[in-house]
Design an enzyme around this catalytic site. Structure first.
Site, PDB file in Angstrom:
ATOM      1  N   ARG A 294       0.834  -1.208   0.000  1.00 42.86           N
ATOM      2  CA  ARG A 294       0.000   0.000   0.000  1.00 42.86           C
ATOM      3  C   ARG A 294       0.865   1.252   0.000  1.00 42.86           C
ATOM      4  O   ARG A 294       0.568   2.224  -0.702  1.00 42.86           O
ATOM      5  CB  ARG A 294      -0.953   0.004   1.197  1.00 42.86           C
ATOM      6  CG  ARG A 294      -2.075  -1.018   1.064  1.00 42.86           C
ATOM      7  CD  ARG A 294      -2.946  -1.060   2.297  1.00 42.86           C
ATOM      8  NE  ARG A 294      -2.141  -1.388   3.459  1.00 42.86           N
ATOM      9  CZ  ARG A 294      -2.319  -0.895   4.678  1.00 42.86           C
ATOM     10  NH1 ARG A 294      -3.287  -0.046   4.929  1.00 42.86           N
ATOM     11  NH2 ARG A 294      -1.539  -1.257   5.668  1.00 42.86           N
TER      12      ARG A 294
ATOM     13  N   ASN B 109      -6.432  -2.535   2.571  1.00 44.09           N
ATOM     14  CA  ASN B 109      -6.424  -3.980   2.730  1.00 44.09           C
ATOM     15  C   ASN B 109      -7.863  -4.471   2.827  1.00 44.09           C
ATOM     16  O   ASN B 109      -8.693  -3.854   3.492  1.00 44.09           O
ATOM     17  CB  ASN B 109      -5.686  -4.389   4.006  1.00 44.09           C
ATOM     18  CG  ASN B 109      -4.186  -4.311   3.871  1.00 44.09           C
ATOM     19  OD1 ASN B 109      -3.645  -4.324   2.769  1.00 44.09           O
ATOM     20  ND2 ASN B 109      -3.497  -4.232   4.995  1.00 44.09           N
TER      21      ASN B 109
END
Length: 98
Positions: free
Chosen positions: A27, A45
């Protein structure tokens, strides 16, 4: 890529990334690429192990982000990227990790 009167179309990209992409800095890496491309949005997520990427900006920049996600240069291992294109929703600032 559609260009109207010299202005590139703004789009929304939603991409679901499957593989070993949680707990490996994926990320953060995605956020860095998106900011380099001038995009706004988020990388989150999901409970099933995927990462969902939402990005808005010029179509070419969003397509470059998809290419980066598939490039093999990210942390972890990307097995697949499923993408959906839509009209931008607006109201986003920056690019956040969730």
């Amino acid at each position: 890529m559609e260009v109207v009167a010299g202005v590139e179309r703004t789009v929304r990209l939603t991409a679901w990334v499957r593989g070993r992409v949680q707990g490996v800095g994926f990320r953060w890496w995605t956020r860095a690429r998106a900011l380099e491309l001038g995009l706004v949005g988020s990388a989150s997520n999901l409970g099933d192990g995927r990462v969902e990427v939402n990005a808005e900006g010029p179509e070419a920049a969003c397509r470059s982000l998809v290419e980066a996600l598939r490039s093999g240069r990210s942390p972890g291992q990307v097995d697949s990227v499923v993408e959906r294109w839509s009209e931008p929703r607006g109201g986003l600032t920056g690019f956040v990790e969730r």
